[in-house]
Design an enzyme around this catalytic site. Structure first.
Site, mmCIF file in Angstrom:
data_model
loop_
_atom_site.group_PDB
_atom_site.id
_atom_site.type_symbol
_atom_site.label_atom_id
_atom_site.label_comp_id
_atom_site.label_asym_id
_atom_site.label_seq_id
_atom_site.Cartn_x
_atom_site.Cartn_y
_atom_site.Cartn_z
ATOM 1 N N ASP A 240 68.604 -18.293 18.430
ATOM 2 C CA ASP A 240 68.710 -17.892 19.840
ATOM 3 C C ASP A 240 69.578 -18.869 20.328
ATOM 4 O OD1 ASP A 240 67.140 -15.905 21.736
ATOM 5 O OD2 ASP A 240 68.337 -17.641 22.696
ATOM 6 N N ILE A 241 70.710 -18.357 21.187
ATOM 7 C CA ILE A 241 71.632 -19.527 21.727
ATOM 8 C C ILE A 241 70.949 -20.056 22.757
ATOM 9 C CG2 ILE A 241 72.505 -17.785 23.649
ATOM 10 C CD1 ILE A 241 75.236 -18.337 22.767
ATOM 11 N N HIS B 91 62.060 -11.813 18.419
ATOM 12 C CA HIS B 91 61.984 -13.297 18.702
ATOM 13 C C HIS B 91 60.841 -13.806 17.848
ATOM 14 C CE1 HIS B 91 64.280 -13.065 22.560
ATOM 15 N NE2 HIS B 91 63.561 -11.912 22.487
ATOM 16 N N GLY C 33 62.148 -7.811 30.573
ATOM 17 C CA GLY C 33 63.288 -8.996 30.341
ATOM 18 C C GLY C 33 64.097 -8.632 28.910
ATOM 19 N N GLN C 34 64.128 -7.371 28.597
ATOM 20 C CA GLN C 34 65.051 -7.207 27.575
ATOM 21 C C GLN C 34 66.460 -7.151 28.325
ATOM 22 O OE1 GLN C 34 64.639 -3.456 25.268
ATOM 23 N NE2 GLN C 34 66.239 -4.210 23.888
ATOM 24 N N ASN D 26 60.800 -7.696 23.488
ATOM 25 C CA ASN D 26 60.806 -7.305 24.848
ATOM 26 C C ASN D 26 61.350 -5.881 24.742
ATOM 27 O OD1 ASN D 26 60.038 -9.988 26.145
ATOM 28 N ND2 ASN D 26 61.982 -10.766 25.962
ATOM 29 N N HIS E 260 65.405 -6.356 18.661
ATOM 30 C CA HIS E 260 65.342 -7.675 18.252
ATOM 31 C C HIS E 260 63.866 -8.248 18.239
ATOM 32 C CE1 HIS E 260 66.676 -8.127 22.044
ATOM 33 N NE2 HIS E 260 66.099 -9.091 22.249
HETATM 34 P P1 5GP Z 1 65.985 -10.424 25.027
HETATM 35 O O1 5GP Z 1 65.953 -10.987 26.544
HETATM 36 O O2 5GP Z 1 66.850 -9.171 25.079
HETATM 37 O O3 5GP Z 1 64.475 -9.879 24.516
HETATM 38 O O4 5GP Z 1 66.435 -11.387 24.165
HETATM 39 C C1 5GP Z 1 67.793 -11.745 23.874
HETATM 40 C C2 5GP Z 1 67.971 -13.167 23.557
HETATM 41 O O5 5GP Z 1 69.145 -13.128 22.968
HETATM 42 C C3 5GP Z 1 67.742 -14.183 24.656
HETATM 43 O O6 5GP Z 1 66.844 -15.050 24.289
HETATM 44 C C4 5GP Z 1 69.230 -14.839 24.800
HETATM 45 O O7 5GP Z 1 69.338 -16.224 24.556
HETATM 46 C C5 5GP Z 1 69.806 -14.538 23.169
HETATM 47 N N1 5GP Z 1 71.217 -14.238 23.245
HETATM 48 C C6 5GP Z 1 71.967 -13.528 24.062
HETATM 49 N N2 5GP Z 1 73.509 -13.730 23.696
HETATM 50 C C7 5GP Z 1 73.498 -14.334 22.502
HETATM 51 C C8 5GP Z 1 74.412 -14.588 21.707
HETATM 52 O O8 5GP Z 1 75.806 -14.296 21.787
HETATM 53 N N3 5GP Z 1 74.121 -15.379 20.464
HETATM 54 C C9 5GP Z 1 72.734 -15.808 20.244
HETATM 55 N N4 5GP Z 1 72.542 -16.314 19.108
HETATM 56 N N5 5GP Z 1 71.747 -15.411 21.039
HETATM 57 C C10 5GP Z 1 72.008 -14.712 21.962
#
Ligand code: 5GP
Length: 113
Positions: free
Chosen positions: A33-34, A106, A97-98, A91, A104
């Site tokens: 994760d970034i 985590h 918070g998605q 999420n 995906h």
């Molecule tokens: P969500 O909030 O959708 O469950 O999680 C999305 C996750 O993707 C977040 O934790 C966010 O930091 C990560 N993320 C968003 N854009 C990028 C990206 O370009 N590269 C990587 N490696 N992670 C990303």
């Protein structure tokens, strides 16, 4: 919600945004994760276009569900976080918070991989 193929994970899967995959097979890719929220924070991303867990469970067959979930545990084993313990977070929906509308998982652990 219709699948939006402009989302960042779709771009990563198509190779339009460079990303270092730490695991890949026929069903998923996995990468860090970034913006990590734990000492180990990896995302396991199914290759097929599902917006979220509900979409996945409505459209995927049992074989794919089995392999994707098995891959989550395989990546955790590869990261060597099984003994220390880890969380799997999914999420579903903006209200939860998605941020990225492509399914995906985590993997979060307090142990550094
Ligand atoms: P969500 O909030 O959708 O469950 O999680 C999305 C996750 O993707 C977040 O934790 C966010 O930091 C990560 N993320 C968003 N854009 C990028 C990206 O370009 N590269 C990587 N490696 N992670 C990303």
């Amino acid at each position: 919600m219709a699948y939006d193929s402009d989302n960042v994970f779709a771009k990563i899967l198509r190779g339009e945004i460079p990303s270092d995959f730490i695991y890949e097979d026929a069903y998923v890719v996995a990468f860090y994760d970034i913006r990590p929220k734990a000492p180990t924070h990896v995302l396991v991303v199914p290759k097929k276009a599902y917006t979220d867990l509900n979409d996945f469970m409505q459209k995927a067959d049992a074989d794919e569900v089995y392999h994707v979930m098995q891959d989550v545990t395989k990546v955790a084993a590869q990261l060597d976080v099984v003994k220390a313990g880890y969380r799997v977070v999914v999420n579903v929906g903006a209200g939860a918070g998605q941020e990225v509308p492509h399914l995906h998982f985590h993997i979060l652990s307090n142990k550094e991989a």
